[in-house]
Design a protein around this motif. Structure first.
Motif, mmCIF file in Angstrom:
data_model
loop_
_atom_site.group_PDB
_atom_site.id
_atom_site.type_symbol
_atom_site.label_atom_id
_atom_site.label_comp_id
_atom_site.label_asym_id
_atom_site.label_seq_id
_atom_site.Cartn_x
_atom_site.Cartn_y
_atom_site.Cartn_z
ATOM 1 N N VAL A 11 0.870 -1.177 0.000
ATOM 2 C CA VAL A 11 0.000 0.000 0.000
ATOM 3 C C VAL A 11 0.902 1.220 0.000
ATOM 4 O O VAL A 11 1.711 1.398 0.911
ATOM 5 C CB VAL A 11 -0.938 0.021 1.221
ATOM 6 C CG1 VAL A 11 -1.747 1.310 1.242
ATOM 7 C CG2 VAL A 11 -1.862 -1.186 1.215
ATOM 8 N N ILE A 12 0.771 2.050 -1.029
ATOM 9 C CA ILE A 12 1.582 3.257 -1.143
ATOM 10 C C ILE A 12 0.790 4.432 -0.613
ATOM 11 O O ILE A 12 -0.262 4.774 -1.144
ATOM 12 C CB ILE A 12 1.994 3.504 -2.607
ATOM 13 C CG1 ILE A 12 2.746 2.292 -3.175
ATOM 14 C CG2 ILE A 12 2.858 4.761 -2.716
ATOM 15 C CD1 ILE A 12 3.014 2.386 -4.660
ATOM 16 N N GLY A 18 -4.966 5.073 2.591
ATOM 17 C CA GLY A 18 -4.079 3.918 2.545
ATOM 18 C C GLY A 18 -4.160 3.060 3.787
ATOM 19 O O GLY A 18 -4.216 1.824 3.704
ATOM 20 N N LEU A 19 -4.164 3.693 4.951
ATOM 21 C CA LEU A 19 -4.215 2.934 6.206
ATOM 22 C C LEU A 19 -5.532 2.174 6.338
ATOM 23 O O LEU A 19 -5.545 1.006 6.765
ATOM 24 C CB LEU A 19 -4.026 3.870 7.388
ATOM 25 C CG LEU A 19 -2.661 4.559 7.495
ATOM 26 C CD1 LEU A 19 -2.691 5.628 8.576
ATOM 27 C CD2 LEU A 19 -1.552 3.550 7.765
ATOM 28 N N ALA A 289 -2.421 4.675 -2.838
ATOM 29 C CA ALA A 289 -3.299 5.627 -2.164
ATOM 30 C C ALA A 289 -2.620 6.979 -2.002
ATOM 31 O O ALA A 289 -3.092 7.826 -1.239
ATOM 32 C CB ALA A 289 -3.709 5.090 -0.795
ATOM 33 N N SER A 290 -1.520 7.190 -2.732
ATOM 34 C CA SER A 290 -0.854 8.482 -2.674
ATOM 35 C C SER A 290 -1.613 9.486 -3.536
ATOM 36 O O SER A 290 -2.342 9.105 -4.452
ATOM 37 C CB SER A 290 0.598 8.356 -3.159
ATOM 38 O OG SER A 290 0.642 7.895 -4.503
ATOM 39 N N LEU A 444 -6.065 2.035 -7.592
ATOM 40 C CA LEU A 444 -5.877 3.418 -7.143
ATOM 41 C C LEU A 444 -7.002 3.804 -6.191
ATOM 42 O O LEU A 444 -8.164 3.446 -6.408
ATOM 43 C CB LEU A 444 -5.888 4.377 -8.336
ATOM 44 C CG LEU A 444 -4.877 4.132 -9.454
ATOM 45 C CD1 LEU A 444 -5.087 5.145 -10.572
ATOM 46 C CD2 LEU A 444 -3.454 4.205 -8.927
ATOM 47 N N THR A 445 -6.668 4.541 -5.165
ATOM 48 C CA THR A 445 -7.696 5.038 -4.250
ATOM 49 C C THR A 445 -7.213 6.334 -3.631
ATOM 50 O O THR A 445 -6.079 6.770 -3.839
ATOM 51 C CB THR A 445 -8.027 3.987 -3.164
ATOM 52 O OG1 THR A 445 -9.226 4.371 -2.502
ATOM 53 C CG2 THR A 445 -6.895 3.846 -2.155
ATOM 54 N N GLY A 446 -8.071 6.974 -2.877
ATOM 55 C CA GLY A 446 -7.721 8.231 -2.232
ATOM 56 C C GLY A 446 -8.557 9.390 -2.748
ATOM 57 O O GLY A 446 -9.436 9.234 -3.588
ATOM 58 N N SER A 447 -8.248 10.588 -2.275
ATOM 59 C CA SER A 447 -9.085 11.762 -2.537
ATOM 60 C C SER A 447 -8.876 12.376 -3.908
ATOM 61 O O SER A 447 -9.554 13.349 -4.249
ATOM 62 C CB SER A 447 -8.827 12.824 -1.469
ATOM 63 O OG SER A 447 -7.487 13.287 -1.535
ATOM 64 N N SER A 448 -7.961 11.841 -4.699
ATOM 65 C CA SER A 448 -7.697 12.422 -6.019
ATOM 66 C C SER A 448 -8.756 12.075 -7.038
ATOM 67 O O SER A 448 -8.815 12.715 -8.094
ATOM 68 C CB SER A 448 -6.336 11.939 -6.541
ATOM 69 O OG SER A 448 -5.296 12.328 -5.694
#
Length: 483
Positions: A11-12, A18-19, A289-290, A444-448
């Motif tokens: 997990v990046i 990411g956590l 997740a960056s 890919l994941t995260g707020s982007s």
């Protein structure tokens, strides 16, 4: 367990996305009686990303998000999983009151139809134009889930078309500043506020939708979660601390800090993650997740790098000021205020933090958090800290009747504050999904991508973990002997 060797997942990014994804992968694998080993790579010397809390004596302030709404089940499930329910902190009732700066003075945002009719924020003609929203026809093309940039309506254009130019400039412009730190004229309505598109598509207009939804709620026994802002005792960092503690205390997971990822490659053996000082792998799957501006630098293949790198960010300076209560002449019993562009200020707005959560400042003191920057002021970070504090004090003084200099100040700089979902963003996501098909095991994941809030990160973390587990169930294990 049904597998003798653990499947390895990288997990990046050690922010909340990411956590939380790492936590869900471990839990999901355990429930399915599969063995996994999850490694989180975080570039900084401590995890958390923007979700950090600064504690300075009796003062407490947030590096990033101030809280989250309790209307997303995924976030509530995560809070319960981490046994944090007892640490939840509900915002004060005063936080229901929000203000706009209009003509140099603060006016409360109307919270009901009668209040809207009486408000001085709009002219009588503008209110009449809003009432005519019933007569505005539904826009063509609303059935396209992934509109091209030229067909993707901006938030501002939507507001002008359905509710009038004055409404868009007075209400929508500052609202977008408050949520995205962005420009309503440059952001996609379908990507930033998809619910608005759904309401127009399904009901023909906003007022018609409100009437239909009101009838549905009257028939329902439960109208759903309240949508009240919450944080934690000890600040939003409590969520990060609990996630890190749960992973570090788990034999199937580890969090590596000071490990910036510089490369991501895949071969027949599996995935390799390269950091400044070493290569790690092979991994069976990778969750990136960056934020997009970092993911573009290490994504595999030029097509992914170009697509991810095309997601813009806006810079922002956050200036938090502490005052004695007697030195703030204006009533600050509320959430805060936003500033429409036409007021001519550099500040986007300010949160009255100690009125939202009373434990953020010592008794007899007030904590104000001002924001500046965004796409209309991209050089805001060229100012040094003293200049940023002076700017915030100068613009807040006539608005809040400040009578003295702050007793404390803090400046937080965000060169890449919040992803800006520009027209064509949903088409970009569709192209990204197609490009990812060539890289099995990469998620890919995260707020982007599909939402900028803590709630969206929690929701997408569940989805990302499910995709990883599905991949592990169908793909052969990576070669053994990795590092």
């Amino acid at each position: 367990m049904t597998e003798s060797e653990a499947r390895r997942i990288a997990v990046i990014g050690g922010g909340v996305a990411g956590l939380a994804t790492a936590r869900h992968i471990v839990d999901g694998a355990r429930a399915a009686r599969r063995r996994v080993s999850v490694t989180v790579f975080e570039k900084n010397d401590a995890p958390g990303g923007h979700l950090r809390t600064i504690r300075d004596g009796d003062w407490q302030l947030e590096w990033g998000p101030n809280g989250f709404l309790d209307n997303e089940p995924a976030t509530l499930r995560l809070v319960e999983r981490l046994d944090l329910n007892g640490a939840l902190l509900r915002s004060s009732d005063a936080a229901r009151k929000r203000f706009l700066l209009s003509g140099g003075r603060l006016q409360e945002l109307p919270s009901s139809p009668p209040a809207f009719i009486k408000t001085g924020l709009l002219s009588p003609l503008a209110k009449l134009r809003v009432a005519c929203e019933f007569l505005v026809r539904k826009r063509a093309g609303l059935d396209d889930p992934n509109p091209a940039p030229e067909a993707d309506e901006t938030i501002y254009d939507f507001g002008v078309r359905r509710l009038g130019r004055e409404f868009a400039e007075v209400f929508l412009d500052p609202m977008v500043k408050g949520v995205f730190g962005g420009d309503a004229r440059e952001l996609s309505l379908a990507a930033a506020f998809p619910r608005m598109v759904e309401l127009e598509r399904d009901h023909g207009g906003l007022f018609k939708a409100l009437i239909a939804i009101s009838k549905q709620k009257k028939k329902a026994a439960d109208a759903g979660p309240s949508g009240t802002l919450h944080s934690f005792r000890g600040g939003m960092a409590a969520l990060i601390d609990a996630l890190v503690g749960s992973l570090d205390g788990d034999d199937d997971a580890e969090v590596r800090t000071s490990a910036p990822v510089t490369g991501l490659t895949r071969d027949d053996a599996g995935w390799t993650v390269t950091t400044d000082d070493a290569s790690h792998g092979p991994f069976d799957a990778v969750v990136d997740a960056s934020p997009a501006h970092e993911a573009a630098g290490h994504a595999p293949g030029p097509e992914l790098r170009e697509l991810i790198g095309g997601i813009d960010y806006s810079p922002m300076a956050v200036v938090t000021l502490g005052f004695t209560r007697d030195d703030v002449g204006h009533d600050v019993d509320g959430f805060g205020h936003l500033i429409p562009t036409r007021e001519g200020h550099r500040l986007l707005g300010a949160l009255w933090t100690s009125s939202i959560f009373s434990d953020r400042a010592a008794g007899g003191h007030v904590l104000i958090r001002a924001m500046a920057g965004g796409p209309r002021d991209p050089h805001i970070l060229d100012l040094d800290d003293d200049a940023l504090v002076a700017l915030a004090v100068a613009e807040l003084t006539p608005v809040l009747d400040l009578r003295s200099a702050p007793v404390r100040s803090w400046v937080i700089r965000h060169p890449h504050a919040i992803a800006q979902y520009r027209p064509g963003h949903l088409r970009r996501l569709k192209d990204l999904d197609q490009a990812l098909a060539a890289w099995p095991g990469l998620v890919l994941t995260g707020s982007s991508y599909r939402g900028i809030s803590v709630n969206y990160c929690a929701k997408e973390a569940e989805i990302a973990a499910a995709r990883i587990l599905d991949h592990l169930a169908s793909a052969p294990a990576a070669a053994e002997g990795g590092v």
